[in-house]
Design an enzyme around this catalytic site. Structure first.
Site, PDB file in Angstrom:
ATOM      1  N   HIS A   1       8.180  42.808  88.816  1.00 37.00           N
ATOM      2  CA  HIS A   1       7.022  43.169  89.309  1.00 37.00           C
ATOM      3  C   HIS A   1       6.421  44.193  89.972  1.00 37.00           C
ATOM      4  O   HIS A   1       5.710  45.323  90.057  1.00 37.00           O
ATOM      5  CB  HIS A   1       5.682  42.067  88.857  1.00 37.00           C
ATOM      6  CG  HIS A   1       4.973  41.663  90.023  1.00 37.00           C
ATOM      7  ND1 HIS A   1       5.131  40.046  90.524  1.00 37.00           N
ATOM      8  CD2 HIS A   1       4.350  41.813  91.112  1.00 37.00           C
ATOM      9  CE1 HIS A   1       4.572  39.621  91.694  1.00 37.00           C
ATOM     10  NE2 HIS A   1       3.898  40.771  91.990  1.00 37.00           N
TER      11      HIS A   1
ATOM     12  N   ASP B   1      11.261  36.281  88.522  1.00 32.70           N
ATOM     13  CA  ASP B   1      10.465  37.866  88.836  1.00 32.70           C
ATOM     14  C   ASP B   1      10.855  38.112  90.292  1.00 32.70           C
ATOM     15  O   ASP B   1      10.560  38.600  91.055  1.00 32.70           O
ATOM     16  CB  ASP B   1       9.410  37.574  89.060  1.00 32.70           C
ATOM     17  CG  ASP B   1       8.186  38.647  89.796  1.00 32.70           C
ATOM     18  OD1 ASP B   1       8.608  39.611  89.103  1.00 32.70           O
ATOM     19  OD2 ASP B   1       6.664  38.061  89.014  1.00 32.70           O
TER      20      ASP B   1
ATOM     21  N   SER C   1       3.932  38.976  97.608  1.00 27.55           N
ATOM     22  CA  SER C   1       4.861  39.025  96.491  1.00 27.55           C
ATOM     23  C   SER C   1       6.100  39.059  96.661  1.00 27.55           C
ATOM     24  O   SER C   1       6.493  40.746  97.395  1.00 27.55           O
ATOM     25  CB  SER C   1       4.807  40.500  95.481  1.00 27.55           C
ATOM     26  OG  SER C   1       3.574  39.346  93.668  1.00 27.55           O
TER      27      SER C   1
HETATM   28  N1  ARG Z   1      -0.325  36.848  89.870  1.00 33.83           N
HETATM   29  C1  ARG Z   1       1.425  37.564  90.278  1.00 33.83           C
HETATM   30  C2  ARG Z   1       0.729  38.777  91.404  1.00 33.83           C
HETATM   31  O1  ARG Z   1      -0.154  38.781  91.712  1.00 33.83           O
HETATM   32  C3  ARG Z   1       2.379  38.498  90.008  1.00 33.83           C
HETATM   33  C4  ARG Z   1       1.764  39.598  88.419  1.00 33.83           C
HETATM   34  C5  ARG Z   1       2.195  40.593  87.679  1.00 33.83           C
HETATM   35  N2  ARG Z   1       2.875  39.259  86.522  1.00 33.83           N
HETATM   36  C6  ARG Z   1       2.050  39.286  85.439  1.00 33.83           C
HETATM   37  N3  ARG Z   1       2.479  39.359  84.557  1.00 33.83           N
HETATM   38  N4  ARG Z   1       1.320  40.572  85.527  1.00 33.83           N
HETATM   39  O2  ARG Z   1       1.452  40.065  91.537  1.00 33.83           O
HETATM   40  N1  GLU Z   2       2.234  38.590  93.021  1.00 33.93           N
HETATM   41  C1  GLU Z   2       1.307  38.663  94.390  1.00 33.93           C
HETATM   42  C2  GLU Z   2       1.712  40.024  94.710  1.00 33.93           C
HETATM   43  O1  GLU Z   2       1.632  40.672  94.155  1.00 33.93           O
HETATM   44  C3  GLU Z   2       1.980  37.128  94.717  1.00 33.93           C
HETATM   45  C4  GLU Z   2       0.563  36.827  94.186  1.00 33.93           C
HETATM   46  C5  GLU Z   2      -0.614  35.951  95.111  1.00 33.93           C
HETATM   47  O2  GLU Z   2      -1.028  36.657  95.039  1.00 33.93           O
HETATM   48  O3  GLU Z   2      -0.647  35.040  95.995  1.00 33.93           O
HETATM   49  O4  GLU Z   2       1.539  39.692  96.423  1.00 33.93           O
END
Ligand code: ARG
Ligand code: GLU
Length: 690
Positions: free
Chosen positions: A84, A221, A625
């Site tokens: 991502h 990921d 991330s």
């Molecule tokens: N929750 C994770 C973050 O905050 C992954 C986001 C990307 N993945 C998704 N399914 N949208 O970045």
């Molecule tokens: N997916 C998140 C990022 O882009 C990490 C998840 C979180 O917020 O801890 O950094």
């Protein structure tokens, strides 16, 4: 009486224990934590983690693309980060004919690696406490804004001097602990970063937005890039003559992995936390801001989804946009739940009561009242801003009109062409129109009358409904049609009467006049009050290890591999496996439809127990991330990519019971590279610990 005292003491002891578990520590001060880390199983020394005298683990970690973390996994420039985090770049190289998002992409040799203009990575050279230098010119009699100018001037001259130390150097002075301390961060930036490979989204984004922020998780990921440098290993703009960058340090990969209870730590660039907030700040998030934003995004997302479900082309165009809208949307839902379940505002209030009796008559007497007064003025303004940013400001056409208008005035036609290319490539007018009507209708409902933009009122009077107004904009604006826009640009007659342009400027002039100045003033006052309150909290609890709130600077956080219990009667194990991927696999559901090759591979051998993801108690946030998750010896065991949604209140209050970071097991990366991508040449570059 005795009983009350006991309860208070116990409460304080529990609170400090709980708080001591989280924390995002400054690497240069890791010697202050190393004893605690080692008591939890770490085998490294502080110098192994951060050193300015020799290569250390910090030299393998980088800020990737300005908002993620990445790490070196070979001595030939190879870096790994999340899928991502690489998404934008994978998408940029994708089209209906070469759909790398859908099918994955693997460069089988160096000449097929794909350059990414605009992408850069930054390694931290060093960090240094410069508080004395920054505050040297500050005197007690100064007003806050005078202090601010002195601080800014000193900071920028320090940063500027540091940025001249070498090629590609960039430096910044950042406040920590609300400006009680200042640090200089010196980085080295590399700008030739090429895409080496990424799995199909059905692996890299497996579970999609359905599984996002959730456990059990089965997402692969990751994406892989390579940094190029000039012949002397220095940063350079993209050139065919560049060669793979040789890092000071790359990470060894563990094939052994970790299991429940094992020590792990995460090295990366967490974006924002606000752990020392006043209860009024917590209440604002839980009761006002988050609920309103969640509601608006629910509506916007359902419109996008309707169109994406109808067409593969639209799905590609809106995949990245809707993913980013959905991401915070879901996180906020967990945050509200966690803040409420844990009574965070109430425990802050209890803390504030104790604090107030301690502070009475001393130099911090009154600081809480100051905060409360500021919040009572600031919160309504913040809410108006949140509503504006989630309604009028999300219309793609009018945002484009505004930005294009600015470039047209500047006569920067090259930038304008670029902007237009990017906009038209992924714009679906029908979606934007429907979003317009929905958002303008909500604006009317949510925005307090005293804050309603005069331009909005005038136009709604004129057109009678959001739909009619939308028609006038989408049918009447030259920005809605590239040919018309080009003709208008050629004639050079400006956009002063274009309805999309007028919409954007109508709202922005209200925003910059009615919201921004007052908000700025109050925010400055708030910062100042927090500077005192932060210092006061530190004086109040002299033995407590306060970490500075995250601010996208390099940090270390540590914890253990552990499951959790999200609800009564439910326990989650900390590890997921390929068996679970297969259980979720379903060709009829977009988010769970894995590539056929993965099915075939699975059928061909004994792979049920290949580890995919794991949970741990590391205190992380957005920006982490892609961060390396390392074992007790500093070997790479995983890539951080998410948290569990029940624990996302950790940005405001970390709770070791429920807050978990989610990591991709590095062994799943190796499995995909070997069995699915056939990318043995990449594995051959890596170094293994075992
Ligand atoms: N929750 C994770 C973050 O905050 C992954 C986001 C990307 N993945 C998704 N399914 N949208 O970045
Ligand atoms: N997916 C998140 C990022 O882009 C990490 C998840 C979180 O917020 O801890 O950094």
């Amino acid at each position: 009486m005795k009983r009350i005292i006991l309860t208070i003491l116990l409460g304080a002891a529990l609170a400090s224990q709980a708080r001591a578990d989280g924390g995002m520590w400054l690497p240069s001060l890791i010697s202050q934590r190393i004893k605690d880390m080692r008591s939890q199983g770490c085998r490294l020394s502080a110098e192994d983690i951060y050193s300015i005298n020799q290569a250390s683990l910090k030299d393998a970690v980088m800020l990737f693309g300005g908002g993620c973390t990445g790490e070196m996994i070979s001595d030939e420039g190879l870096l790994i980060t999340n899928h991502h985090c690489g998404y934008r770049y994978i998408q940029m190289h994708s089209s209906v004919e070469h759909d790398y998002l859908r099918d994955g992409f693997w460069a089988m040799n160096r000449s097929s690696e794909l350059p990414n203009p605009g992408l850069s990575v930054m390694f931290l050279e060093r960090m240094e406490d410069v508080t004395d230098k920054v505050l040297a010119g500050v005197t007690v009699s100064m007003t806050e804004s005078q202090r601010d100018s002195v601080v800014k001037a000193a900071s920028s001259s320090l940063a500027e001097a540091a940025s001249r130390e070498g090629k590609g150097f960039k430096a910044e002075v950042e406040p920590l602990y609300y400006g009680n301390i200042y640090y200089l961060f010196v980085y080295r930036e590399y700008r030739d970063v090429r895409l080496v490979g990424a799995p199909a989204s059905s692996i890299g984004k497996f579970g999609g937005d359905t599984d996002n922020w959730m456990w059990p998780r089965h997402t692969g990921d990751f994406s892989i890039f390579r940094i190029y440098a000039d012949k002397d290993n220095n940063p350079a703009e993209y050139s065919e003559d560049n060669v793979p960058y040789v890092p000071k340090r790359s990470l060894r990969i563990s094939r052994k992995g970790v299991s429940e209870g094992d020590f792990t730590f995460v090295y990366g660039f967490p974006g924002t936390t606000r752990e020392y907030l006043h209860s009024a700040g917590v209440s604002y998030v839980a009761e006002m801001s988050d609920p309103v934003k969640i509601d608006l995004r629910t509506r916007r997302l359902s419109i996008m989804k309707k169109y994406m479900d109808q067409s593969q082309a639209v799905r590609i165009q809106y995949s990245s946009k809707s993913a980013s809208v959905a991401n915070s949307w879901k996180k906020w839902q967990g945050e509200v739940l966690g803040l409420e379940k844990n009574h965070v505002a109430d425990s802050k209030k209890a803390f504030e009561r104790d604090f107030a009796s301690w502070a009475k008559g001393g130099r911090y007497d009154g600081v809480l009242e100051r905060l409360e007064t500021i919040y009572s003025k600031l919160n309504p303004l913040e809410l108006a801003r949140d509503i504006y940013l989630e309604t009028a400001n999300v219309i793609e056409l009018t945002t484009f009109a505004y930005n294009a208008g600015v470039l047209a005035v500047k006569k920067d036609s090259a930038a304008l062409v670029k902007l237009a290319d990017a906009f038209y490539k992924d714009w679906v007018p029908a979606i934007d129109r429907e979003v317009f009507s929905a958002m303008m209708t909500e604006y009317d409902r949510l925005m307090a009358d005293e804050f309603k933009c005069p331009f909005y009122k005038e136009k709604m009077n004129e057109y009678g409904s959001a739909e009619k107004w939308g028609e006038a904009i989408f049918d009447g604006s030259v920005f809605a049609d590239r040919a018309k826009l080009e003709a208008a640009l050629a004639q050079g007659d400006g956009f002063k009467s274009d309805p999309a342009y007028l919409f954007a400027t109508g709202f922005s002039s209200w925003y910059y006049k009615d919201i921004v100045p007052e908000r700025k003033k109050l925010t400055l006052e708030l910062d100042l009050a927090y500077r005192d309150y932060m210092k006061a909290q530190m004086d109040y609890r002299p033995k407590y290890p306060f970490f500075p709130d995250a601010n996208l600077t390099l940090r270390v956080t540590y914890g253990k591999v552990a499951g959790y219990s999200p609800a009564d009667g439910v326990t989650y194990k900390p590890v997921s496996t390929l068996k679970g991927v297969m259980e979720k696999d379903n060709p009829d559901i977009f988010d769970y439809n894995i590539p056929q090759v993965l099915r075939d591979v699975y059928a061909s051998g004994d792979y049920a127990r290949v580890p995919v993801c794991f949970l741990a108690t590391n205190h992380t946030t957005g920006g982490n991330s892609g961060s390396p998750v390392m074992d007790a010896h500093g070997n790479l065991v995983g890539l951080n990519f998410d948290r569990v949604w029940e624990g996302t209140m950790s940005d405001l209050a970390y709770d070791p019971e429920i807050c978990r970071n989610i990591s991709l097991d590095i062994r799943y990366v190796l499995f995909i590279l070997e069995k699915v991508a056939g990318a043995d040449h990449l594995i051959a570059e890596m170094k293994f610990a075992d």
